[in-house]
Structure formats: structure tokens, C-alpha cells
Design a protein around this motif. Structure first.
Motif, PDB file in Angstrom:
ATOM      1  N   ILE A 176       0.857  -1.180   0.000  1.00  0.00           N
ATOM      2  CA  ILE A 176       0.000   0.000   0.000  1.00  0.00           C
ATOM      3  C   ILE A 176       0.898   1.238   0.000  1.00  0.00           C
ATOM      4  O   ILE A 176       1.839   1.313   0.787  1.00  0.00           O
ATOM      5  CB  ILE A 176      -0.905   0.017   1.244  1.00  0.00           C
ATOM      6  N   GLY A 177       0.595   2.198  -0.862  1.00  0.00           N
ATOM      7  CA  GLY A 177       1.371   3.435  -0.926  1.00  0.00           C
ATOM      8  C   GLY A 177       0.495   4.656  -0.761  1.00  0.00           C
ATOM      9  O   GLY A 177      -0.461   4.838  -1.508  1.00  0.00           O
ATOM     10  N   TRP A 193       5.812   2.857   0.868  1.00  0.00           N
ATOM     11  CA  TRP A 193       5.143   1.586   0.576  1.00  0.00           C
ATOM     12  C   TRP A 193       5.209   0.709   1.811  1.00  0.00           C
ATOM     13  O   TRP A 193       6.288   0.507   2.374  1.00  0.00           O
ATOM     14  CB  TRP A 193       5.812   0.899  -0.626  1.00  0.00           C
ATOM     15  N   THR A 194       4.059   0.218   2.266  1.00  0.00           N
ATOM     16  CA  THR A 194       4.000  -0.596   3.475  1.00  0.00           C
ATOM     17  C   THR A 194       3.223  -1.878   3.230  1.00  0.00           C
ATOM     18  O   THR A 194       2.404  -1.965   2.325  1.00  0.00           O
ATOM     19  CB  THR A 194       3.330   0.171   4.630  1.00  0.00           C
ATOM     20  N   GLY A 195       3.490  -2.854   4.092  1.00  0.00           N
ATOM     21  CA  GLY A 195       2.758  -4.117   4.052  1.00  0.00           C
ATOM     22  C   GLY A 195       3.392  -5.123   3.112  1.00  0.00           C
ATOM     23  O   GLY A 195       4.305  -4.821   2.353  1.00  0.00           O
ATOM     24  N   ALA A 196       2.909  -6.339   3.205  1.00  0.00           N
ATOM     25  CA  ALA A 196       3.322  -7.439   2.334  1.00  0.00           C
ATOM     26  C   ALA A 196       2.131  -8.379   2.245  1.00  0.00           C
ATOM     27  O   ALA A 196       1.949  -9.243   3.101  1.00  0.00           O
ATOM     28  CB  ALA A 196       4.550  -8.145   2.892  1.00  0.00           C
ATOM     29  N   GLU A 198      -6.481  -8.346  -0.431  1.00  0.00           N
ATOM     30  CA  GLU A 198      -6.056  -8.473   0.970  1.00  0.00           C
ATOM     31  C   GLU A 198      -5.496  -7.139   1.469  1.00  0.00           C
ATOM     32  O   GLU A 198      -5.775  -6.708   2.588  1.00  0.00           O
ATOM     33  CB  GLU A 198      -4.996  -9.577   1.073  1.00  0.00           C
ATOM     34  N   ALA A 199      -4.713  -6.464   0.639  1.00  0.00           N
ATOM     35  CA  ALA A 199      -4.168  -5.155   0.999  1.00  0.00           C
ATOM     36  C   ALA A 199      -5.297  -4.140   1.182  1.00  0.00           C
ATOM     37  O   ALA A 199      -5.296  -3.366   2.146  1.00  0.00           O
ATOM     38  CB  ALA A 199      -3.182  -4.677  -0.074  1.00  0.00           C
ATOM     39  N   LEU A 200      -6.269  -4.166   0.272  1.00  0.00           N
ATOM     40  CA  LEU A 200      -7.404  -3.248   0.370  1.00  0.00           C
ATOM     41  C   LEU A 200      -8.207  -3.509   1.642  1.00  0.00           C
ATOM     42  O   LEU A 200      -8.617  -2.568   2.328  1.00  0.00           O
ATOM     43  CB  LEU A 200      -8.311  -3.377  -0.856  1.00  0.00           C
ATOM     44  N   ALA A 201      -8.418  -4.779   1.983  1.00  0.00           N
ATOM     45  CA  ALA A 201      -9.163  -5.128   3.199  1.00  0.00           C
ATOM     46  C   ALA A 201      -8.447  -4.601   4.442  1.00  0.00           C
ATOM     47  O   ALA A 201      -9.087  -4.084   5.367  1.00  0.00           O
ATOM     48  CB  ALA A 201      -9.357  -6.641   3.289  1.00  0.00           C
ATOM     49  N   GLN A 202      -7.116  -4.701   4.484  1.00  0.00           N
ATOM     50  CA  GLN A 202      -6.343  -4.182   5.616  1.00  0.00           C
ATOM     51  C   GLN A 202      -6.458  -2.663   5.695  1.00  0.00           C
ATOM     52  O   GLN A 202      -6.652  -2.097   6.770  1.00  0.00           O
ATOM     53  CB  GLN A 202      -4.874  -4.600   5.514  1.00  0.00           C
TER      54      GLN A 202
END
Length: 167
Positions: free
Chosen positions: A54-55, A65-68, A74-78
Motif C-alpha cells: 500500500i502506498g 510503501w507498506t505491508g506485504a 487483501e491489501a485493500l481489506a487491511q
């Protein structure tokens, strides 16, 4: 305020000689307040296991840019979860997130209902009773805030987009 986020394909690799015919590797996040920009991208080459990040984009600063994540969904849900929970963050949670992004906690004399954080000449003040917050580009310059929290996506997203490595 409640925001409902969604993905919009922005860039795709090519399959053969035609651009945009391969797998999508960059998505814009829709459903954000006016002026906010967040993208989700795959940072690994096409033939490796995808690693979605996510940026948060802030004018004049590098994107952090964070997360993996295994998928863009899945990134959008977080991201949706963090935005939904931002208004309910405790003072300790706010402090941990601010300090992780490089902000320093600063004392406020005579105040037990506010938190303040500084990063270089910038300051953020958070009123605890309603989580309203204000951003100042110069610490205690006697002027009105540059931005009010009501004009931004969330306090958490703001701290993340003003990361210590972007200055």
C-alpha cells in the motif's frame, strides 16, 4: 466518516507486443476523500510470488510503501480495516503509530485531553475526547492549522504518509 474503498486497475504488464494485456500490477484505491491518493502495487517481478504493498501519496514527498500482502484485495481489506478503526484508536495506539512513522511525542503544558507530535518543523495536535486533529507545517507559529482532520482520510493514514524516510 465512513469510506467504502474499492480497487481500480491502473497499470498492467504486457503479454506479447501489446501493452496492458498482461497481469495488473498497480491499482488506484477509489472511495477516498477529495485530494487523497493511495495505490496498491505488486513489488515483485512477474515470475515471483506477488508481494502487494500500500502506498500513500503526498504532494512533494516520496511514496511510502507498506505491508506485504498476497493479493491486492487483501491489501485493500487491511487498509479498509485501518481506516474504519482510526476513529476508535486509543491514545497509546495513536502514539505507537505516530512514533513508528518518525514523529516525536511532545508535552503539552497544562493539557490532559490532547496529544502532540512533531517531525522537524511540522506538528500534529490530537484532541482525545473526539479525536479531532490539526496539522501545522511550522510548530507553534501562531497561525491556523494547515489542515484539519475532517479534511483528511484518517489520522493513521496521515502519519503513515508523512513517514520519517520521506523528509
Amino acid at each position: 466518516m465512513k469510506y467504502t474503498l474499492s480497487l481500480k486497475a491502473q497499470m498492467a504488464a504486457r503479454s506479447g507486443s501489446e501493452y496492458g494485456t498482461g497481469k495488473t500490477f498497480l491499482y488506484d484505491v477509489n472511495g477516498l476523500p477529495e485530494g487523497q491518493k493511495i495505490t496498491i502495487k505488486n513489488t515483485n517481478p512477474e515470475h515471483q510470488t506477488p508481494r502487494w504493498q500500500i502506498g500513500g501519496h503526498t504532494s512533494g514527498q516520496e511514496t511510502k510503501w507498506t505491508g506485504a500482502f498476497a493479493t491486492p484485495e487483501e491489501a485493500l481489506a487491511q487498509l479498509q480495516k485501518e481506516i474504519d478503526n482510526a476513529d476508535n484508536a486509543t491514545p497509546d495506539q495513536i502514539t505507537v503509530i505516530a512514533e513508528a512513522a518518525g514523529w516525536k511525542t511532545i508535552p503539552i503544558q497544562g493539557s490532559t485531553d490532547s496529544l502532540a507530535f512533531a517531525a522537524g518543523p511540522m506538528m500534529v495536535r490530537v484532541r482525545l475526547k473526539d479525536k479531532n486533529w490539526a496539522y501545522y507545517s511550522e510548530v507553534v507559529d501562531g497561525k491556523s492549522p494547515d489542515k484539519w482532520g475532517k479534511d483528511m482520510l484518517s489520522l493513521i493514514a496521515f502519519f503513515s504518509s508523512h513517514d520519517k524516510f520521506s523528509r
